[in-house]
Design a protein around this motif. Sequence first.
Motif, PDB file in Angstrom:
ATOM      1  N   LYS A 106      -8.560  63.786   7.834  1.00 28.10           N
ATOM      2  CA  LYS A 106      -7.425  62.914   7.541  1.00 28.10           C
ATOM      3  C   LYS A 106      -6.768  62.530   8.861  1.00 28.10           C
ATOM      4  O   LYS A 106      -6.800  63.288   9.826  1.00 28.10           O
ATOM      5  CB  LYS A 106      -6.429  63.621   6.625  1.00 28.10           C
ATOM      6  CG  LYS A 106      -7.002  64.002   5.263  1.00 28.10           C
ATOM      7  CD  LYS A 106      -5.942  64.662   4.415  1.00 28.10           C
ATOM      8  CE  LYS A 106      -6.456  64.942   3.022  1.00 28.10           C
ATOM      9  NZ  LYS A 106      -7.517  65.986   3.030  1.00 28.10           N
ATOM     10  N   PRO A 126     -11.073  59.043   5.826  1.00 30.59           N
ATOM     11  CA  PRO A 126     -10.997  59.809   4.585  1.00 30.59           C
ATOM     12  C   PRO A 126     -12.112  59.483   3.596  1.00 30.59           C
ATOM     13  O   PRO A 126     -12.376  60.267   2.688  1.00 30.59           O
ATOM     14  CB  PRO A 126      -9.628  59.412   4.018  1.00 30.59           C
ATOM     15  CG  PRO A 126      -8.865  58.903   5.189  1.00 30.59           C
ATOM     16  CD  PRO A 126      -9.888  58.229   6.052  1.00 30.59           C
ATOM     17  N   SER A 147      -7.183  69.569   7.748  1.00 28.49           N
ATOM     18  CA  SER A 147      -7.811  68.375   8.301  1.00 28.49           C
ATOM     19  C   SER A 147      -8.589  68.778   9.538  1.00 28.49           C
ATOM     20  O   SER A 147      -8.124  69.590  10.344  1.00 28.49           O
ATOM     21  CB  SER A 147      -6.794  67.297   8.671  1.00 28.49           C
ATOM     22  OG  SER A 147      -7.440  66.202   9.307  1.00 28.49           O
TER      23      SER A 147
END
Length: 266
Positions: free
Chosen positions: A230, A223, A165
């Motif tokens: 994320k 997202p 992420s």
Amino acid sequence: GIGAAIVLALTPLAATPVLAQDSISTGAPSGHFSAEEVARFSKQIETNLAARGARVAIVFRAGRAREKLPKGIAYTHGAFWVYRDIQTDSGQTEPGYAVYNLYAGDGKALPSTASRLVQDFPYDFTSGSSVDDVAVIVPSPEVQRRLLAVIDSPIYAALHNPAYSLIANPLSPKYQNCNGFMLDVLAAAVWDITDRDQIRANLKANFKPTTVEAGPVTRLLAPLVTAGLKTDDHSGRLRTATYESLADFMRANGMLQAAYSVSFQR
């Protein structure tokens, strides 16, 4: 309408956390420097590190223009620079810096939700910079020794979490980005531990991440904008590891020899 509202909601996202990290490719040039300038700047950084006797350093670049970065974040990608013997294309061995990165997938050969560990070189690293400076952390000699021992052992790869992420929370085990990975390697080195749960517990007690400003709508729709961004590993405000928070952590715990920036000499 709903469509217009979504567009408006996504506008701040494009200017904030989505650009918090830029570990997208192996040395993809930003276009900020010419090839000749990249070569000069990368050699300038190497010379600076060598003059300080740095066997292991942590170097950070900004892969986006500063005005496009979130408040409080000046650099976006960090990597370990390790001074060692390097084999050239001609088969000869010469001393120099090898660069150890965590890179996110490009969405083609590797999904943008995954990462891999890549060893490349100063030219590759510097070519990805969109500004005229890099930040440098030179650990204390003992921490350099410990970091090198981890980098050269199976522990290094074992600490890699391929679930990626852009703004991974370094206090959560769910995702990892480049700076979070380096923090885990540092933790394993200085505390002589390899258990991920113990690393996380120690970091929660000792490390203060950088807060990334983002509104609730931005977080909800993140997202949908990019699979590599994320937020479900965060509770409350978004927090991630940065040059600033790593330097502060190392300074507060006696791990730091120097933290500074190197500007390209045009």
